[in-house]
Enzyme design. Structure first.
Site, PDB file in Angstrom:
ATOM      1  N   LYS A 176      12.174  -7.912  -4.930  1.00  0.00           N
ATOM      2  CA  LYS A 176      12.760  -6.770  -5.707  1.00  0.00           C
ATOM      3  C   LYS A 176      12.414  -5.593  -4.595  1.00  0.00           C
ATOM      4  O   LYS A 176      10.757  -4.956  -4.186  1.00  0.00           O
ATOM      5  CB  LYS A 176      11.687  -6.426  -7.379  1.00  0.00           C
ATOM      6  CG  LYS A 176      12.723  -5.015  -7.690  1.00  0.00           C
ATOM      7  CD  LYS A 176      11.223  -4.491  -8.784  1.00  0.00           C
ATOM      8  CE  LYS A 176      10.335  -3.433  -7.267  1.00  0.00           C
ATOM      9  NZ  LYS A 176      11.437  -2.302  -7.494  1.00  0.00           N
ATOM     10  N   GLU A 258      -0.906  -5.687  -0.105  1.00  0.00           N
ATOM     11  CA  GLU A 258      -1.085  -4.545   1.398  1.00  0.00           C
ATOM     12  C   GLU A 258      -1.203  -3.239   0.278  1.00  0.00           C
ATOM     13  O   GLU A 258      -0.079  -2.814  -0.006  1.00  0.00           O
ATOM     14  CB  GLU A 258      -0.450  -4.783   2.107  1.00  0.00           C
ATOM     15  CG  GLU A 258      -0.383  -6.108   2.481  1.00  0.00           C
ATOM     16  CD  GLU A 258      -1.878  -5.951   3.843  1.00  0.00           C
ATOM     17  OE1 GLU A 258      -2.757  -5.194   4.301  1.00  0.00           O
ATOM     18  OE2 GLU A 258      -2.055  -7.265   3.812  1.00  0.00           O
ATOM     19  N   CYS A 292       1.137   4.012   5.673  1.00  0.00           N
ATOM     20  CA  CYS A 292      -0.187   3.320   5.164  1.00  0.00           C
ATOM     21  C   CYS A 292      -1.335   3.991   6.525  1.00  0.00           C
ATOM     22  O   CYS A 292      -2.522   4.100   5.865  1.00  0.00           O
ATOM     23  CB  CYS A 292      -0.191   2.216   4.809  1.00  0.00           C
ATOM     24  SG  CYS A 292       1.102   1.224   6.164  1.00  0.00           S
ATOM     25  N   GLU A 394      -5.733   9.062  -1.133  1.00  0.00           N
ATOM     26  CA  GLU A 394      -4.579   8.816   0.554  1.00  0.00           C
ATOM     27  C   GLU A 394      -4.027   9.738  -1.010  1.00  0.00           C
ATOM     28  O   GLU A 394      -3.133  10.094  -1.843  1.00  0.00           O
ATOM     29  CB  GLU A 394      -4.286   7.600  -0.428  1.00  0.00           C
ATOM     30  CG  GLU A 394      -2.861   7.202   0.755  1.00  0.00           C
ATOM     31  CD  GLU A 394      -2.333   5.955   0.853  1.00  0.00           C
ATOM     32  OE1 GLU A 394      -2.349   5.743  -0.490  1.00  0.00           O
ATOM     33  OE2 GLU A 394      -2.041   5.337   1.212  1.00  0.00           O
TER      34      GLU A 394
END
Ligand code: NAD
Length: 501
Positions: A176, A258, A292, A394
């Site tokens: 997905k 992750e 990231c 973040e």
């Protein structure tokens, strides 16, 4: 008319059972460029894909690993032939500039060739037995059906990091992709499926790779809670990762996560400043800061702070924004309207709550054609202090926080002072400081005299602390995640167990 795309389930391209769809649009020209219409799937589609993958597993696990590797070799060749087209379409759907989408595609190609060669290794271990007439072996066996859930910022590289090693190890896949980048994912699956048909011929196995497009909350949830999905590999935000860990981990699935990052680059007073400047410029604003591994904090030694910051502001203000498929564009748009709004919210936090000093950018970019997309000016905050929200959380956009440090130890402490631990970088000419940085930085990746961004397909990739749950992608270590160890004892003594003792 926009092109209509389908799911691939059990070797057949088909609409979602509900018939629902969603649009894929260009973030640089939102109203002008409709890229395609994709199926908005639900649990029924997931159930069908998982059943197909479960059935296919019984045949796929028996295909010799070198043969599975041969398929990946063909995948690499096909991706190489189509590299320019894939990169162009990737820029169109997620906005980063063409040079970067070419790099993203190349990472997928490198991963394909690495996985192809691993089909001839997948080494096990042998160990001596405690008994004279007995042989001990251990080797890798596949696990079963894998569920793969991926983000939009590396639409090719990240899925290949997961799918290719999983396939070579003999697992079957339900994939997905992010709703924002379904086209790159569809192309990848089309390539893998056509390579399978080519290499296996009449022995083609439908259902080895399936793609189910749709929303995370619907398709993703159905995958992580499905009893016949044996492992989940997820890359995305820390919040969603925690949820996946609870649900999938709760039923003892193998889970690889992750997650987010808050990466920093330290520049010491003895560093090559030009090199460090280039690094932070691309680390912070390449991919519009939506990596990231993006450099979202710059830690400057007090002796060079003012001089370096002035140069950085000057270079940042010269970056050219625009549609990434056009020449001379340095920085593309944010990926979506909501992503841009979230970036702007953080800029307001930086100004009003943290009271940091805005020294560059800090607003939507709307001049001329930029008004057609989700552009945001590359932004720098100075006078940022450890603990401020823009220093800790973040942002995932073109926003850089600059922090002054007293000395090397202070810099390392600031760098380590967040809940994340993905990438890190130190610019210094002092070999002792470089070695201490390698030892003391708490991150999965440390660069010496290089930007925080970038990865090589054959090296382990991932982070510590809340960046993940200890697994790695890329390199040799990922093959441990996608296989089980089986221990085998062959007794050629001809004696019963009791007699043996
Ligand atoms: P996201 O977490 O919003 O979505 C990632 C994927 O999860 C998407 O496919 C989404 O549809 C799906 N999803 C959402 N909710 C779900 C649910 N409840 N159940 C199952 N699946 C669900 O992340 P994003 O916005 O696509 O990507 C940005 C994030 O990804 C950032 O935090 C970034 O740091 C992280 N990221 C990490 C790495 C890494 O290797 N550490 C690499 C790239 C991106």
């Amino acid at each position: 008319m926009a092109e209509k795309f389908k799911n691939l389930i059990n070797g057949e391209w088909k609409d979602s059972k509900s018939g629902n769809t969603f649009e894929n649009r260009n973030p640089a020209k939102w109203n002008e460029d409709l890229i395609g219409i994709f199926p908005s799937s639900n649990a029924d589609d997931v159930n069908e894909a998982v059943a197909a993958a479960k059935k296919a597993f019984e045949k796929w696990r028996l295909v010799p690993a070198p043969k599975r590797g041969d398929i990946l070799k063909v995948v690499g060749d096909k991706m190489t032939e189509r590299k320019d087209e894939i990169a162009f379409e990737m820029t169109r759907e997620m906005g980063k500039v063409l040079a970067e989408t070419k790099g993203d595609t190349q990472e997928g190609i490198d991963t394909a060739y690495y996985a192809a060669s691993e089909g001839r290794r997948l080494f096990g271990h042998n160990a001596p037995s405690e008994l004279p007439d007995k042989l001990n072996l251990s080797f890798r066996v596949p696990i079963g059906v894998g569920g793969f859930i991926t983000p939009w910022n590396f639409p090719m590289a990240i899925p290949t990091w997961k799918l290719f090693p999983a396939l070579v190890c003999g697992n079957t896949c339900v994939f997905k992709p992010a709703e924002i980048t379904p086209k790159t994912a569809a192309t990848l699956v089309e390539i893998v499926d056509s390579a399978m048909r080519e290499v296996l011929g009449k022995d083609y196995i439908p259902g080895v790779i399936n793609i189910v497009h749709g929303k995370g909350r619907i398709v993703g949830e159905a995958m992580i809670s499905h009893p016949d999905v044996d492992l989940i590999s997820f890359t995305g935000s820390t919040d969603v990762g925690k949820r996946i860990n609870e649900v999938a981990g709760g039923s003892l699935k193998r889970v690889s996560l992750e997650l987010g990052g808050k990466n920093a680059q330290i520049v010491m007073n003895d560093a090559d400043q030009e090199l460090a400047l280039e690094a932070v410029l691309w680390g912070a604003f390449g991919t519009t800061g939506q990596r990231c591994t993006a450099t979202s904090r710059l830690i400057l030694h007090k002796d060079i702070h003012d001089e370096f910051l002035a140069k950085l502001i000057d270079r940042t203000n010269k970056l050219r924004l625009g549609y990434g498929n056009e020449n001379k564009v340095d920085v593309g748009p944010c990926v979506s309207e909501s992503q841009r709004a979230s970036v702007n919210d953080y800029v307001l936090i930086g100004k009003n709550e943290d009271k940091a000093t805005l020294v560059s950018g800090g607003d939507f970019a709307t001049e001329g054609d930029l008004a057609k997309g989700w552009f945001y000016k590359p932004t720098i905050f100075a006078d940022v202090k450890p603990g401020m929200r823009i220093e800790q959380e973040e942002i995932f956009g073109p926003v850089l926080s600059v922090i002054k440090c007293e000395d090397f130890e202070d810099g390392i402490n600031i760098l380590n002072g967040t809940k994340y631990g993905l990438s890190s970088s130190v610019f210094t000419k002092n070999v002792n400081d470089a070695c201490r940085a390698i030892r003391d930085i708490k991150a999965g990746i440390t660069y010496i005299n290089g930007a925080t961004i970038g990865a090589e397909a054959h090296m382990p990739f991932g982070g510590v602390k809340q960046t993940g749950n200890g697994h790695r992608e890329g390199g040799w270590t990922v093959y441990d995640f996608y296989s089980e160890w089986k221990a085998v004892y062959i007794d050629y003594s001809g004696q019963s167990f009791s007699g043996h003792r």
